[in-house]
Write a protein that holds these residues in place. Structure first.
Motif, PDB file in Angstrom:
ATOM      1  N   ALA A   1      32.342  49.919  39.113  1.00  0.00           N
ATOM      2  CA  ALA A   1      33.315  49.011  38.495  1.00  0.00           C
ATOM      3  C   ALA A   1      34.233  48.418  39.555  1.00  0.00           C
ATOM      4  N   GLN A   2      34.579  47.148  39.351  1.00  0.00           N
ATOM      5  CA  GLN A   2      35.488  46.503  40.286  1.00  0.00           C
ATOM      6  C   GLN A   2      36.687  45.966  39.539  1.00  0.00           C
ATOM      7  N   TYR A   3      37.859  46.151  40.120  1.00  0.00           N
ATOM      8  CA  TYR A   3      39.081  45.678  39.466  1.00  0.00           C
ATOM      9  C   TYR A   3      40.055  45.237  40.546  1.00  0.00           C
TER      10      TYR A   3
ATOM     11  N   ARG B   1      44.218  45.178  40.955  1.00  0.00           N
ATOM     12  CA  ARG B   1      44.948  46.313  41.529  1.00  0.00           C
ATOM     13  C   ARG B   1      44.164  46.959  42.661  1.00  0.00           C
TER      14      ARG B   1
ATOM     15  N   LEU C   1      39.011  42.915  33.723  1.00  0.00           N
ATOM     16  CA  LEU C   1      38.917  43.959  32.704  1.00  0.00           C
ATOM     17  C   LEU C   1      37.532  43.941  32.041  1.00  0.00           C
TER      18      LEU C   1
ATOM     19  N   ALA D   1      34.718  45.098  34.477  1.00  0.00           N
ATOM     20  CA  ALA D   1      34.940  46.509  34.808  1.00  0.00           C
ATOM     21  C   ALA D   1      34.563  47.393  33.620  1.00  0.00           C
TER      22      ALA D   1
END
Lengths: 493, 493
Positions: free
Chosen positions: A22-24, A27, A188, A191
């Motif tokens: 997952a990439q976010y 942040r 969001l 992710a």
């Protein structure tokens, strides 16, 4: 991997691979580095001399829509109500509240009404929220759209993010499940799909049509996914857009409803910026759907629409309170029972956040004692946002190789940047995408933290960054323009 | 399935099967029915005559540890601080606060300190919580255990449930991942494992040893799971126990640490009831581990311990504020980075809940202005809980076919019930487990809502129910004993 990793149960190579992938970026590395700079600057406040190693004296967090971190004042009515529900014995001192502290009778009345409904903000509520507040939300939707809303279909949530998480958990049934997601998008969505091991089916927004949707390209993306064995079940629409700031036209919205109904897709409408609209008016998907149902009896009756809203955005900006809701339209009853069960595992959304939702959907009305101040504060925030958006937009217009759509809404601008070839080469040398390279350079030089377009997705060969227009003042805008000039000169071919 | 289900994208048969298979009885059918009764009773308040169809005049929610729904008063210090952080302009009226509203200087000071750290409770904090509050937690742990704690290893969360959800997401890497879970257990664990499509590896607690752990049976469960291809990665321990109310002995705890270290398992210690202890003293797993590390240098250095705490339980009881934390000990740094990324997708825990965590871990100290009232309130709640636990226990002792361990802690009693054969047959006829049948009958007859033992798991052939001892008064206890008498007479062989 660290040398002791093998000695433990968990290491980077054996934890949940779907969490790992997952990439976010909102942040991510840049945000973390900006926090380090902030700590460094705080540590070097007088009496210690300022840290000479940093070429700026403050960090500007333009990476995240966090208004109250950037000096946006909370709306008085909301917070006065919150203070009373937090400490109800104050309600026994009505004279002190009114004569010494400036509370108005409608504040006191609201707090009493909420406490009658929730008993204590320290008690768990129903898992989808206190009925009294879900009823307020239903009335708000009815007034907004001119169509009935049933509070049994309203689910309060800990911010819209939590609502998205819930809905995605229900929708994603297998690794073949796909969800159409606009690109660029708020990460969001990707992710969450990654954590759930489901497939993101990207469809591109049209930058040259004010970041609108193009049905032909959505259909192409959909058909391609189907042909690859993806079972597409839902389409996400973010309106007004994040990161694009754009508002969809009613025509675009009708096409989307029609497409979703035709292909039996859940329409997941992220409408958290519904009051952040500078150009034109906001149309909710619920209203557009109901209008279409009226005009075409029977045709759209089974479309499943989930519409999300939040107290974090708009003029409310109460991110830290984690409040929001989603309304379900056209969902199967048994599916709703499963949604209830799923959210019940986490018990309930924060109850003070629920009270804030009540204030947002039912603010002081004209003629009520708190209305004048409310309106003044609300308009002040709205105008401030528009003004800063315009200032930023004007600055971008002057910057070499930068193009930006005019600000339409939300809290963001998402300019395209064209970088010199040498900058792109240098980025690749450092193992970074060129937009990430540019944004890191900007942070290091100016203290301004923005998010590279790659964090949201962008068409192959294009580069962007997202900046909020929340930070007060204009000093930081000139930091960006000066940095940009130097950057372009440094890497000019 | 409803007749229109096929027309929609989502129906009960095609949604996420792992959500569908999750069970969470604490807020299940009984809880939903009890809410319906509550609404029915509210609707029939005067002037409408009371609803004659129900044989009781109030619903007693003994199914869930929700103290403030059951008239437990919040602690004044906590809520006064909350009122000030919600509406900071009050801090400009110190004289009014002190002279007219009874706020003490340490309340004001705490609110100022917290606001200096979080800026606004309406702003997002760092995803693992505001540093100033994580530092308070670290100091609390140090003082509790007598060993250092690093605030960088403290993660604030929206209640312990959210912390468990995070840790399980990291741990569960594939459908073969297994987690040892005590039976009976709080169903959050099995529900979360179900949603994550991982395996629950049950180990039974020993009812005849005050619900303690038995290492031999844990090892058997572990070896059996391994032999079936389960990759066991973690062991959950709930201490003090939920639903059992039991406190583990230090010897049991040492065995568990030793076992987890030997088998390279993450030790997930749910310690949310750490202040709800009537018999003996609470020992934290962190302290036990550090003691063992001191006595056996090197031997336990790589054990991964996650210890969870919450503001919802104890004498605080602030469930609706959704606050808690977990401390990680011995975790790999890269794994911690992934934990941070995962929680950042949901942005941050509610900031007022974080402030409540600060109050919980750093309450007024002897000599400080708010201490006297704090201590009085705290002791009052503690003694009230113990008194009601004892009253309930005494009632259970008198009931035919009911056996209950003496109350040790938490908020629950978990008596065994032996039901007449005819009651068991009737239950099966109605397609229910006998304990569920019994609890439904109790709800319908008395308005008292408890949770059947099957909702937590129990040894084959045994039956239990869990009741909280939070509800005020003793009237409801006699409702249970009378119901039980009638039930036993109705089904006597």
């Amino acid at each position: 991997m660290s040398s002791t990793a093998q000695l433990r149960a968990l290491n980077i190579d054996n934890i949940n691979p779907h969490v790992r992938s997952a990439q976010y970026a909102v942040r991510g590395e840049l945000a973390i580095r900006s926090e380090e700079y902030r700590v460094k600057l705080q540590k070097t406040q007088p009496p210690t001399p300022p840290d000479e190693s940093l070429p700026f004296d403050s960090v500007i967090s333009a990476n995240i829509g966090n208004p109250q971190q950037l000096d946006q004042k909370p709306i008085t009515f909301f917070r006065q109500v919150a203070s009373l529900v937090e400490y109800p014995p104050l309600l026994e001192k009505e004279d002190v509240l009114i004569n010494h502290l400036g509370y108005k009778p409608d504040v006191i009345e609201r707090a009493r009404r909420l406490l009658a409904g929730v008993k204590s903000v320290g008690a768990y509520s129903q898992s989808h929220g206190a009925p009294i507040i879900r009823q307020s939300v239903a009335r708000f939707i009815e007034e907004r759209d001119g169509y009935p809303a049933d509070f049994n279909n309203v689910y309060l949530s800990a911010g819209a993010s939590s609502g998205v998480n819930t809905l995605m958990h229900i929708i994603c049934a297998s690794p073949e499940t796909g969800v159409l997601v606009p690109i660029p998008q708020y990460p969001l969505y990707t992710a969450t799909l990654s954590v759930l091991n489901a497939r993101c089916v990207p469809y591109y927004l049209e930058e040259n049509k004010h970041w609108g949707t193009d049905l032909a390209s959505i259909r192409t993306a959909y058909e391609k996914a189907k042909s690859e064995g993806t079972e597409v079940r839902a389409i996400v629409v973010i309106n007004p857009g994040n990161p694009t700031g754009a508002s969809l036209s009613e025509a675009d919205m009708r096409s989307l409803v029609d497409f979703a109904a035709q292909e039996k897709l859940v329409l997941l409408a992220d409408e958290v910026y519904q009051t952040n609209v500078f150009v034109g008016a906001f149309h909710s998907f619920k209203k557009v759907l109901r209008d279409m149902q009226k005009a075409n009896p029977g045709k759209y009756d089974n479309l499943e629409l989930a519409s999300l809203h939040s107290i974090s955005k708009g003029m409310v900006g109460e991110c830290g309170h984690r409040g929001g809701y989603f309304e379900l339209v056209g969902f199967d009853k048994q599916v709703q029972e499963q949604i209830y069960k799923f959210i019940s595992i986490q018990l309930c959304p924060p109850v003070v956040g629920q009270c804030m939702v009540d204030c947002m959907v039912n603010p002081p009305k004209p003629g009520e004692p708190s209305h004048e101040l409310y309106k003044q504060e609300y308009d002040g925030i709205f105008n401030g946002l528009e003004k800063r958006a315009t200032a930023l937009y004007d600055a971008f217009k002057q910057m070499e190789g930068v193009h930006c759509e005019n600000p339409q809404g939300a809290m963001y601008l998402f300019p395209t940047i064209t970088l010199p070839k040498r900058a792109v080469e240098q980025a690749h040398k450092e193992g970074r995408s060129p937009d990430e390279f540019y944004c890191l350079r900007m942070l290091d030089a100016t203290g301004v933290c923005v998010v590279p377009g790659s964090g949201f997705g962008q068409k192959e060969g294009t580069l962007h960054f997202r900046t909020t227009f929340l930070a007060p003042g204009t000093d930081w805008v000139s930091r960006i323009t000066e940095f940009h000039k130097k950057f372009m000169n440094e890497f000019r071919d």
